[in-house]
Design an enzyme around this catalytic site. Structure first.
Site, short mmCIF file in Angstrom:
data_model
loop_
_atom_site.label_atom_id
_atom_site.label_comp_id
_atom_site.label_asym_id
_atom_site.label_seq_id
_atom_site.Cartn_x
_atom_site.Cartn_y
_atom_site.Cartn_z
N VAL A 14 -14.24 65.46 -76.02
CA VAL A 14 -14.32 65.68 -77.47
C VAL A 14 -13.04 66.35 -78.00
CG1 VAL A 14 -15.62 66.87 -79.29
CG2 VAL A 14 -16.84 65.73 -77.43
N LYS A 105 -23.60 72.90 -79.48
CA LYS A 105 -24.97 73.10 -79.99
C LYS A 105 -25.72 74.19 -79.23
CE LYS A 105 -24.42 69.55 -78.76
NZ LYS A 105 -23.61 68.64 -77.96
N ASP A 201 -31.09 69.41 -75.11
CA ASP A 201 -30.06 69.07 -76.10
C ASP A 201 -30.70 68.82 -77.48
OD1 ASP A 201 -27.12 67.88 -76.53
OD2 ASP A 201 -28.54 66.42 -77.34
N LYS A 205 -30.41 71.10 -81.03
CA LYS A 205 -30.01 70.48 -82.30
C LYS A 205 -31.11 70.66 -83.35
CE LYS A 205 -27.16 66.94 -80.04
NZ LYS A 205 -27.23 65.61 -79.39
N1 HSE Z 1 -25.52 64.50 -74.72
C1 HSE Z 1 -25.74 64.29 -76.10
C2 HSE Z 1 -26.46 62.96 -76.32
C3 HSE Z 1 -24.47 64.25 -76.91
O1 HSE Z 1 -26.69 62.23 -75.39
O2 HSE Z 1 -26.79 62.70 -77.47
C4 HSE Z 1 -23.96 65.60 -77.20
O3 HSE Z 1 -24.94 66.37 -77.82
#
Ligand code: HSE
Length: 425
Positions: A14, A105, A201, A205
């Protein structure tokens, strides 16, 4: 013209994408946005990696002290990931009077409450559009475009890796293991895929997005989380037969002072717009009391989409004289007047394997009935041998009632296993 110097901490995927955009689209951004943004420094442990990407030697540093002392650096981009040392470095940068843009995040979800006061005390900005849903401008939509509304609901596919795996299972009939291996080979899933496949994850978020959407702290600890590791090829097939596809959904709702937040695999009707979100794409559905429904769709991960979100924050920050912070004052814990739902209502898909003999289904449906769970559809598949798989779709029921019923059904001598319990949209 305003000149703004940027430093990037961490030139991985990134960070590298961010560097490419800031250099490759430098002239375009200067012409259209009226700011001349230069990458002055890149901090990384790996000098060769940085120079290999075409960063001039004079821009490389491995010293956080050097960045902190450099008065010419206005904005620092953090693309290191993980909690430490990212947290310590970000605090140091904020204390040195530099605004920070991050894609992290996990860090924002866990320590936003600690970072925002440091940014505020130093009069600098803390921006994290790239932390949620990659290149999709969801945070700016929530903070800059929904001011007229109370957002009452937000739900969507906010993890690309799990959506890729579930799409492969649905479209190619792959097993979970094979689809995961493919996602790893393509670089979507990590060698240790837990953060994605177990829903962490998406939970981080959702914590960030629902806090902004509902103007109150939604700690990740208050979010129900279930990943996709138990989804089988049989679940995928049953879903298709019943007119659904399985998606890992993040769901947030606020009604008065009651907040509901959960991440789990979900049966989505095939004609719902989210059912058509395939592969590593993401989409978020928002409902505001005046605007009604909005759906945002795009790439939720990857160097270029995530880099795009970071650069958008850099430009947004560079053009501002003063910065804004959460109106509700993000905190470590939820506001005391907010009640987090521990029970909620949903329709359910249930699958059990039971003895194939008279009276067994009656025993199962009796328990469902006693627990207040009304059945919409029952299907017994096969039944040549001693046991047969039976699936149920329920009408809307309470989560706790369904769980109580499943505990009781599991204890029936005639039921070999509870195979699945998946909520339906
Ligand atoms: N690993 C995350 C996904 C992307 O697969 O959406 C970064 O948050």
């Amino acid at each position: 013209m305003k000149r703004v110097n940027v430093a990037i901490m961490g030139l991985g995927v990134v960070g590298g994408g961010t560097y490419d955009i800031l250099t490759g689209n430098h002239d375009h951004i200067k012409r259209t946005q009226g700011v001349d943004i230069r990458v002055k420094k890149v901090l990384d442990r790996d000098r060769e990696r940085v120079l290999g990407r075409g960063v001039p030697e004079s821009a490389f540093t491995d010293s956080i002290d050097e960045l902190a002392a450099d008065k010419d650096i206005d904005i620092v981009v953090e693309t290191m990931g993980g909690v430490e040392p990212a947290k310590t470095f970000i605090i140091r940068m904020l204390q040195s009077g530099k605004s920070v843009v991050t894609a992290n995040k996990e860090l924002i979800s866990k320590y936003w409450y600690a970072l925002e006061p440091v940014a505020k005390a130093n009069g600098v900005g803390l921006y994290f559009e790239a932390s949620c849903v990659g290149g999709v401008p969801i945070i700016r939509t929530l903070t800059e475009s929904m001011q007229a509304n109370r957002v009452c609901e937000l739900y969507g596919i906010i993890n690309g890796t799990t959506n890729y795996i579930l799409t492969k299972m649905t479209e190619d009939g792959s097993s979970y293991e094979a689809a995961l291996r493919e996602a790893q080979q393509l670089g979507y899933a990590e060698f240790n895929p837990t953060a994605d496949v177990d829903g962490f994850d998406a939970m981080y978020k959702l914590s960030i997005l629902s806090s902004l959407a509902f103007h109150t702290t939604v700690p990740y600890g208050n979010i129900y989380r279930e990943g996709i590791t138990r989804i089988t090829a049989e679940d995928i097939k049953s879903a298709r037969d019943l007119g659904y596809v399985i998606k890992l959904l993040a769901i947030g709702r606020r009604e008065n002072d009651r907040v509901e937040a959960r991440v789990h695999p979900t049966f989505v009707p095939v004609d719902h717009p989210l059912a058509g979100v395939r592969g590593s794409f993401n989409a978020v559905w928002l409902t505001g009391d005046y605007v009604d429904d909005i759906m945002l769709y795009g790439r939720g991960a990857g160097a270029r989409p995530t880099g795009s979100a970071i650069v958008s924050d850099v430009v947004f920050c560079a053009k501002r004289k003063t910065h804004e912070y959460t109106d509700f004052g993000i905190a470590e814990k939820a506001d005391s007047h907010i009640e987090f739902a521990t029970d909620f209502s949903s329709k359910y898909y249930l699958a059990v394997t039971a003895c194939d003999r008279a009276g067994v289904l009656a025993a199962v449906t009796k328990i469902l009935g006693e627990c207040g769970v009304s059945i919409r559809n029952i299907l017994q598949k096969g039944g040549e041998g001693e046991y047969a798989p039976v699936t149920f779709l329920t009408h809307t029921a309470k989560e706790k009632s369904v769980m109580t019923a499943l505990e009781k059904i599991d204890k029936l001598e005639s039921v070999r296993s509870i195979d699945s319990c998946i909520r339906c949209l």
